[in-house]
Design a protein around this motif. Structure first.
Motif, PDB file in Angstrom:
ATOM      1  N   TYR A 100       0.860  -1.183   0.000  1.00 32.44           N
ATOM      2  CA  TYR A 100       0.000   0.000   0.000  1.00 32.44           C
ATOM      3  C   TYR A 100       0.895   1.231   0.000  1.00 32.44           C
ATOM      4  O   TYR A 100       1.765   1.389   0.867  1.00 32.44           O
ATOM      5  CB  TYR A 100      -0.910  -0.006   1.235  1.00 32.44           C
ATOM      6  N   GLU A 101       0.687   2.102  -0.977  1.00 31.56           N
ATOM      7  CA  GLU A 101       1.523   3.290  -1.079  1.00 31.56           C
ATOM      8  C   GLU A 101       0.701   4.559  -0.981  1.00 31.56           C
ATOM      9  O   GLU A 101       1.143   5.634  -1.365  1.00 31.56           O
ATOM     10  CB  GLU A 101       2.307   3.263  -2.402  1.00 31.56           C
ATOM     11  N   GLY A 102      -0.517   4.444  -0.456  1.00 33.89           N
ATOM     12  CA  GLY A 102      -1.371   5.613  -0.295  1.00 33.89           C
ATOM     13  C   GLY A 102      -0.959   6.454   0.908  1.00 33.89           C
ATOM     14  O   GLY A 102      -0.014   6.145   1.627  1.00 33.89           O
ATOM     15  N   ALA A 103      -1.734   7.519   1.133  1.00 29.98           N
ATOM     16  CA  ALA A 103      -1.379   8.483   2.188  1.00 29.98           C
ATOM     17  C   ALA A 103      -2.074   8.211   3.508  1.00 29.98           C
ATOM     18  O   ALA A 103      -1.733   8.832   4.514  1.00 29.98           O
ATOM     19  CB  ALA A 103      -1.725   9.900   1.718  1.00 29.98           C
ATOM     20  N   SER A 104      -3.043   7.301   3.546  1.00 29.74           N
ATOM     21  CA  SER A 104      -3.813   7.086   4.771  1.00 29.74           C
ATOM     22  C   SER A 104      -3.971   5.603   5.064  1.00 29.74           C
ATOM     23  O   SER A 104      -5.020   5.008   4.792  1.00 29.74           O
ATOM     24  CB  SER A 104      -5.184   7.750   4.656  1.00 29.74           C
ATOM     25  N   PRO A 105      -2.951   4.963   5.639  1.00 28.15           N
ATOM     26  CA  PRO A 105      -3.064   3.540   5.945  1.00 28.15           C
ATOM     27  C   PRO A 105      -4.187   3.218   6.915  1.00 28.15           C
ATOM     28  O   PRO A 105      -4.853   2.192   6.789  1.00 28.15           O
ATOM     29  CB  PRO A 105      -1.691   3.196   6.529  1.00 28.15           C
ATOM     30  N   THR A 106      -4.425   4.087   7.889  1.00 33.15           N
ATOM     31  CA  THR A 106      -5.493   3.820   8.862  1.00 33.15           C
ATOM     32  C   THR A 106      -6.853   3.799   8.181  1.00 33.15           C
ATOM     33  O   THR A 106      -7.677   2.909   8.409  1.00 33.15           O
ATOM     34  CB  THR A 106      -5.479   4.876   9.981  1.00 33.15           C
ATOM     35  N   ALA A 107      -7.104   4.794   7.326  1.00 35.48           N
ATOM     36  CA  ALA A 107      -8.383   4.832   6.607  1.00 35.48           C
ATOM     37  C   ALA A 107      -8.526   3.603   5.717  1.00 35.48           C
ATOM     38  O   ALA A 107      -9.617   3.025   5.597  1.00 35.48           O
ATOM     39  CB  ALA A 107      -8.461   6.103   5.770  1.00 35.48           C
ATOM     40  N   PHE A 108      -7.428   3.181   5.100  1.00 35.19           N
ATOM     41  CA  PHE A 108      -7.459   1.983   4.258  1.00 35.19           C
ATOM     42  C   PHE A 108      -7.835   0.760   5.080  1.00 35.19           C
ATOM     43  O   PHE A 108      -8.705  -0.036   4.693  1.00 35.19           O
ATOM     44  CB  PHE A 108      -6.085   1.792   3.607  1.00 35.19           C
ATOM     45  N   ILE A 109      -7.188   0.585   6.239  1.00 35.95           N
ATOM     46  CA  ILE A 109      -7.452  -0.581   7.096  1.00 35.95           C
ATOM     47  C   ILE A 109      -8.895  -0.605   7.554  1.00 35.95           C
ATOM     48  O   ILE A 109      -9.590  -1.628   7.466  1.00 35.95           O
ATOM     49  CB  ILE A 109      -6.511  -0.561   8.316  1.00 35.95           C
ATOM     50  N   LEU A 110      -9.367   0.533   8.048  1.00 41.64           N
ATOM     51  CA  LEU A 110     -10.724   0.581   8.582  1.00 41.64           C
ATOM     52  C   LEU A 110     -11.742   0.379   7.481  1.00 41.64           C
ATOM     53  O   LEU A 110     -12.762  -0.298   7.666  1.00 41.64           O
ATOM     54  CB  LEU A 110     -10.937   1.908   9.302  1.00 41.64           C
ATOM     55  N   GLY A 111     -11.491   0.971   6.331  1.00 37.46           N
ATOM     56  CA  GLY A 111     -12.413   0.797   5.224  1.00 37.46           C
ATOM     57  C   GLY A 111     -12.526  -0.650   4.793  1.00 37.46           C
ATOM     58  O   GLY A 111     -13.624  -1.150   4.512  1.00 37.46           O
ATOM     59  N   LYS A 112     -11.410  -1.368   4.713  1.00 39.01           N
ATOM     60  CA  LYS A 112     -11.425  -2.774   4.332  1.00 39.01           C
ATOM     61  C   LYS A 112     -12.264  -3.599   5.309  1.00 39.01           C
ATOM     62  O   LYS A 112     -13.056  -4.451   4.914  1.00 39.01           O
ATOM     63  CB  LYS A 112      -9.994  -3.324   4.308  1.00 39.01           C
ATOM     64  N   ASN A 113     -12.100  -3.349   6.563  1.00 41.32           N
ATOM     65  CA  ASN A 113     -12.822  -4.136   7.563  1.00 41.32           C
ATOM     66  C   ASN A 113     -14.303  -3.797   7.592  1.00 41.32           C
ATOM     67  O   ASN A 113     -15.134  -4.646   7.915  1.00 41.32           O
ATOM     68  CB  ASN A 113     -12.184  -3.936   8.936  1.00 41.32           C
ATOM     69  N   LEU A 114     -14.643  -2.558   7.251  1.00 39.89           N
ATOM     70  CA  LEU A 114     -16.055  -2.207   7.163  1.00 39.89           C
ATOM     71  C   LEU A 114     -16.749  -3.013   6.071  1.00 39.89           C
ATOM     72  O   LEU A 114     -17.921  -3.399   6.198  1.00 39.89           O
ATOM     73  CB  LEU A 114     -16.197  -0.712   6.863  1.00 39.89           C
ATOM     74  N   LEU A 115     -16.051  -3.252   4.999  1.00 41.04           N
ATOM     75  CA  LEU A 115     -16.639  -3.998   3.893  1.00 41.04           C
ATOM     76  C   LEU A 115     -16.908  -5.454   4.268  1.00 41.04           C
ATOM     77  O   LEU A 115     -17.862  -6.066   3.798  1.00 41.04           O
ATOM     78  CB  LEU A 115     -15.706  -3.942   2.670  1.00 41.04           C
ATOM     79  N   ARG A 116     -16.054  -6.029   5.126  1.00 42.38           N
ATOM     80  CA  ARG A 116     -16.126  -7.457   5.404  1.00 42.38           C
ATOM     81  C   ARG A 116     -17.037  -7.832   6.562  1.00 42.38           C
ATOM     82  O   ARG A 116     -17.602  -8.906   6.601  1.00 42.38           O
ATOM     83  CB  ARG A 116     -14.725  -7.989   5.751  1.00 42.38           C
ATOM     84  N   ARG A 117     -17.113  -6.980   7.542  1.00 41.27           N
ATOM     85  CA  ARG A 117     -17.697  -7.397   8.820  1.00 41.27           C
ATOM     86  C   ARG A 117     -19.115  -6.872   8.982  1.00 41.27           C
ATOM     87  O   ARG A 117     -19.462  -5.797   8.499  1.00 41.27           O
ATOM     88  CB  ARG A 117     -16.802  -6.937   9.980  1.00 41.27           C
ATOM     89  N   HIS A 118     -19.909  -7.625   9.722  1.00 37.14           N
ATOM     90  CA  HIS A 118     -21.264  -7.194  10.056  1.00 37.14           C
ATOM     91  C   HIS A 118     -21.185  -6.371  11.344  1.00 37.14           C
ATOM     92  O   HIS A 118     -21.099  -6.920  12.436  1.00 37.14           O
ATOM     93  CB  HIS A 118     -22.186  -8.408  10.233  1.00 37.14           C
ATOM     94  N   LEU A 119     -21.223  -5.058  11.201  1.00 35.34           N
ATOM     95  CA  LEU A 119     -20.995  -4.164  12.333  1.00 35.34           C
ATOM     96  C   LEU A 119     -22.253  -3.376  12.664  1.00 35.34           C
ATOM     97  O   LEU A 119     -23.072  -3.071  11.795  1.00 35.34           O
ATOM     98  CB  LEU A 119     -19.861  -3.178  12.016  1.00 35.34           C
ATOM     99  N   THR A 120     -22.397  -3.038  13.930  1.00 33.64           N
ATOM    100  CA  THR A 120     -23.477  -2.145  14.353  1.00 33.64           C
ATOM    101  C   THR A 120     -23.123  -0.732  13.915  1.00 33.64           C
ATOM    102  O   THR A 120     -21.981  -0.427  13.555  1.00 33.64           O
ATOM    103  CB  THR A 120     -23.656  -2.173  15.875  1.00 33.64           C
ATOM    104  N   ARG A 121     -24.098   0.143  13.974  1.00 32.74           N
ATOM    105  CA  ARG A 121     -23.822   1.534  13.594  1.00 32.74           C
ATOM    106  C   ARG A 121     -22.883   2.201  14.595  1.00 32.74           C
ATOM    107  O   ARG A 121     -22.112   3.093  14.240  1.00 32.74           O
ATOM    108  CB  ARG A 121     -25.132   2.306  13.454  1.00 32.74           C
TER     109      ARG A 121
END
Length: 338
Positions: free
Chosen positions: A111-132
């Motif tokens: 990953y060579e983007g500028a926001s690794p944290t946003a990348f990580i959190l975004g990926k997990n949002l796509l996969r997991r069944h999360l509450t609001r």
């Protein structure tokens, strides 16, 4: 498969090109597990450095992890492990652990983007069944990395602004609960209640410290330098006030002694010269004032008796040559008759 966890096939098709996510794919298989310090047995992340934001999310349950291992063993790793340029793992802890157990060499992408944290959190949002509430906390954590407004963050994650504001409040005043909210161990509302208490306590602490700086700047400095606690400093201030009250009480007693005509050395002078302690000076002052109070009571009783006797004397003076006067004086001692 070979993802953690995701539907069959590649759940993130842009990873292969990397043009939309800041990823650079390494088509050549990665070095063997020994080079990457991978263990071949546990269903936990192998000993490789993991980004703190990725560690927020729990590993798969053992049954799901076992399915992932079998899938990778049969079909190989379909989605590469994502590292940053410093080889810190951003995405794929479960896949990497499953590769180790399955004995399949993992592949990696950078990953060579500028926001690794946003990348990580975004990926997990796509996969997991999360509450609001969980999503709001993840959004707030991502916002802190990219410095995005609350309104924009809420819109991006499909949340109300108030919910993201609550999560941001938790991050500011009770950040120790953030990971628990993301994992689902604690609800956002529960964490928010803790955060509100923390803020109230922080405000109270700030006011108390400001008061301390005003009355005892030397103690405030020691608190700031972590030499003593705020509670201990406040206790020291109270002791100072008590000591000063005692000194003033001793000095008032000395002033009373002087006014009474006592020519002894003032107790305060003895304490200041170190001949006695201030506590001893206070005891002496109390003793003197107690003795003085008894003398005053006795004098009042004596004067009352004199007043009563004076009434009898005036009655006799009104009857200078009476038989009554002669009979009264006949039984008195000569000093009393005078």
């Amino acid at each position: 498969m070979g993802t953690d966890p995701a539907p069959n096939g590649n759940p993130n098709p842009t990873i292969a090109t990397g043009t939309e996510t800041g990823l650079t794919h390494h088509p050549t298989p990665t070095p063997d597990t020994k080079e990457h310090n991978l263990t071949t047995t546990p269903a936990t992340a192998p000993p490789i450095k993991v980004h703190p934001a990725a560690e927020v999310f729990p590993m798969l349950p053992e049954d799901e992890f076992a399915e992932l291992v079998e899938d990778i063993r049969e079909h190989g790793l379909q989605v590469p492990i994502v590292l940053d340029p410093d080889s810190v793992l951003l995405d794929g802890r479960n896949r990497l652990a499953a590769c180790a157990r399955a004995g399949v060499p993992p592949t990696f992408t950078t990953y060579e983007g500028a926001s690794p944290t946003a990348f990580i959190l975004g990926k997990n949002l796509l996969r997991r069944h999360l509450t609001r509430g969980q999503t709001a906390m993840i959004a707030a954590m991502a916002r802190s990395d990219v410095r995005q407004s609350l309104r924009a963050t809420a819109k991006e994650f499909g949340l109300s602004r108030s919910r993201v504001t609550d999560a941001d409040f938790v991050l500011r005043y009770a950040s120790e609960f953030a990971s628990s909210v993301v994992s689902g161990a604690v609800s956002l509302d529960e964490a928010l209640a803790h955060a509100r208490r923390h803020r109230s306590q922080a405000a109270d602490h700030a006011k108390r410290f400001a008061d301390l700086e005003h009355v005892a700047p030397d103690l405030a400095t020691r608190v700031r330098e972590d030499e003593i606690s705020l509670i201990d400093a406040e206790a020291a201030v109270r002791q100072r006030r008590t000591d000063e009250e005692h000194r003033q009480a001793v000095r008032r007693a000395d002033a009373t002694r002087k006014d009474d005509g006592d020519t002894g050395t003032p107790f305060a002078d003895l304490a200041e010269d170190g001949e006695i302690t201030w506590a001893e000076a206070l005891d002496k002052a109390h003793t003197y004032l107690g003795f003085r109070h008894e003398r005053i009571r006795k004098a009042r009783r004596d004067l009352t008796q004199i007043h009563a006797a004076w009434d009898a004397i005036r009655a006799l003076q009104a009857l200078p040559d009476s038989t009554f006067k002669h009979e009264v004086l006949a039984q008195l001692e000569p000093d009393a008759k005078a």
